[in-house]
Design a protein around this motif. Structure first.
Motif, PDB file in Angstrom:
ATOM      1  N   LEU A 205       0.840  -1.206   0.000  1.00 52.90           N
ATOM      2  CA  LEU A 205       0.000   0.000   0.000  1.00 52.90           C
ATOM      3  C   LEU A 205       0.873   1.252   0.000  1.00 52.90           C
ATOM      4  O   LEU A 205       0.570   2.228  -0.701  1.00 52.90           O
ATOM      5  CB  LEU A 205      -0.919  -0.004   1.220  1.00 52.90           C
ATOM      6  CG  LEU A 205      -1.835   1.217   1.362  1.00 52.90           C
ATOM      7  CD1 LEU A 205      -2.786   1.323   0.179  1.00 52.90           C
ATOM      8  CD2 LEU A 205      -2.620   1.161   2.668  1.00 52.90           C
ATOM      9  N   ASN A 328      -7.730  -5.639   3.034  1.00 51.99           N
ATOM     10  CA  ASN A 328      -6.915  -5.802   1.828  1.00 51.99           C
ATOM     11  C   ASN A 328      -7.150  -7.159   1.148  1.00 51.99           C
ATOM     12  O   ASN A 328      -7.660  -8.095   1.751  1.00 51.99           O
ATOM     13  CB  ASN A 328      -5.438  -5.641   2.199  1.00 51.99           C
ATOM     14  CG  ASN A 328      -4.566  -5.490   0.974  1.00 51.99           C
ATOM     15  OD1 ASN A 328      -5.024  -5.047  -0.087  1.00 51.99           O
ATOM     16  ND2 ASN A 328      -3.305  -5.861   1.092  1.00 51.99           N
ATOM     17  N   ALA A 368      -4.491  -3.452  -2.622  1.00 49.62           N
ATOM     18  CA  ALA A 368      -3.275  -2.633  -2.595  1.00 49.62           C
ATOM     19  C   ALA A 368      -2.333  -3.049  -3.707  1.00 49.62           C
ATOM     20  O   ALA A 368      -1.383  -3.805  -3.505  1.00 49.62           O
ATOM     21  CB  ALA A 368      -2.592  -2.755  -1.240  1.00 49.62           C
ATOM     22  N   VAL A 377      -7.877   2.479  -3.424  1.00 51.91           N
ATOM     23  CA  VAL A 377      -6.652   2.928  -2.750  1.00 51.91           C
ATOM     24  C   VAL A 377      -6.663   4.446  -2.571  1.00 51.91           C
ATOM     25  O   VAL A 377      -6.427   4.964  -1.473  1.00 51.91           O
ATOM     26  CB  VAL A 377      -5.417   2.474  -3.547  1.00 51.91           C
ATOM     27  CG1 VAL A 377      -4.150   3.140  -3.007  1.00 51.91           C
ATOM     28  CG2 VAL A 377      -5.270   0.961  -3.465  1.00 51.91           C
TER      29      VAL A 377
END
Length: 394
Positions: A205, A328, A368, A377
């Motif tokens: 990320l 995620n 991510a 994101v």
């Protein structure tokens, strides 16, 4: 002819010696590299946090400069000694290396008086650069000496010897000042702190949002030290985010040092793997809801451990800090599976808010991945910036 043979034999022996030395050096270098990688350089041992993952403290000793000698016959006065001053700067990497390399700092000596110089010159001050976000403590106690939170901020930690001190001790005496031992505790300055277990996708990320290049690989503890990146939303809107080494549900001796690095952030981003995770084969499997609760437990333990300690009086009230949950790896689930897991996560977040007093604002599914394939994101970044901006205005 015999002399030529002897010289040839000596040359052959020298070549053999150099070859053996080279092989031994290569073997020693390979052994050293293998040992470093095993102990914590690469973190490839599953479920083992690298040793000394967060070098966050430095020990130094300081002393003011000696005053100059006074001429009694000419009624002159020696110059005062110089001070030792700590100054906060932004270049943290070079500064930390310099502190660890030197470690001992002394103010400049004052000039002596003479028949032609009635008053000696004052000694030069020694300015020691420290990273922004440094707390200065007495080494033998937890007494806080100073807090250097802004760039350019300074504090005098050792005053130079005064002329009258030197005169009272006698002209032949040495400097009357003693060495002072200090401990510098460094705190990384960032707006948002990434908190999660190993392989949750924190570093990925950070790569997707910033130009930072933390290590990314398919094993635990690829991140061995904090990494800070700048998230540029527009030319005028940006914030910083810090990625710390993954934490362990069962705790670790370096756990507090790791979490300490996010102690000054405006909000926290808890990374949860929607597929669940296990540190290694045979280790306990953590579902997404188990992961969220375990992360909150670790933050609560950090609060409890630091409460009442004056040397850690920074804002450690993690549980009441605003948190976002980044769920995620949403791309690995089907839509029905994703809906079920997100529903369970949101229910767990509401339960934690009621029972533990946490402030979990939102649970947001993301993928991510850097580029167009990433999911939500930048939407997440916008929401984080809104909270950071509100904190800056306070």
């Amino acid at each position: 002819e015999q002399q030529a043979k002897i010289e040839e034999m000596l040359e052959d022996a020298e070549r053999d010696r150099q070859s053996a030395t080279g092989k031994a050096a290569k073997a020693a270098k390979a052994a050293k590299a293998a040992k470093a990688g095993k102990q914590g350089g690469g973190g490839k041992q599953m479920g083992v946090m690298p040793k000394q993952a967060v070098p966050d403290a430095t020990r130094i000793c300081v002393r003011g400069g000696a005053a100059g000698l006074s001429s009694v016959r000419e009624t002159g006065f020696g110059g005062d000694g110089g001070d030792v001053v700590l100054r906060a700067v932004a270049d943290t990497t070079r500064v930390r290396r310099a502190l660890q390399r030197v470690g001992r700092f002394k103010g400049g000596p004052g000039g002596s008086s003479s028949s032609t110089v009635m008053v000696g010159e004052r000694g030069a001050d020694v300015v020691v650069k420290v990273p922004v976000g440094t707390r200065v403590l007495e080494d033998d106690a937890n007494t806080v000496v100073a807090e250097l939170a802004a760039e350019g901020q300074e504090v005098v930690v050792a005053e130079g010897e005064r002329c009258d001190q030197r005169m009272a001790a006698g002209a032949a005496s040495k400097c009357t000042l003693a060495w002072r031992y200090l401990r510098l505790r460094h705190f990384t300055q960032a707006d948002v702190g990434l908190v999660g277990f190993p392989n949750a996708g924190k570093s990925t990320l950070l790569r997707a949002l910033t130009r930072a290049k933390p290590a990314v690989d398919n094993y635990a503890f690829t991140t061995v030290r904090p990494t800070v990146g700048v998230v540029p939303l527009t030319t005028s809107e940006r914030f910083t985010i810090i990625d710390i080494p993954g934490i362990l549900a069962e705790g670790h001796r370096d756990q507090r040092r790791v979490l300490r690095q996010v102690g000054r952030t405006a909000c926290l981003l808890l990374m949860v793997d929607l597929c669940g995770f296990s540190l290694a084969a045979g280790k306990q499997f953590h579902s997404p809801t188990d992961t969220l609760r375990a992360l909150v437990d670790q933050l609560a333990e950090q609060d409890h451990a630091q409460r009442g300690d004056p040397s850690n009086s920074f804002d450690t009230d993690f549980l009441h800090r605003q948190m976002f949950v980044a769920a995620n790896k949403a791309d690995l689930l089907t839509e029905p599976q994703l809906a079920d897991v997100l529903g369970a996560l949101r229910a767990e977040a509401e339960k934690l808010n009621r029972e533990r007093g946490t402030c979990i604002v939102e649970v947001m599914p993301i993928t991510a991945i850097d580029g167009a394939e990433g999911r939500n994101v930048w939407d997440l970044a916008q929401k984080l910036y809104a909270k950071v901006g509100a904190r800056r205005k306070q």
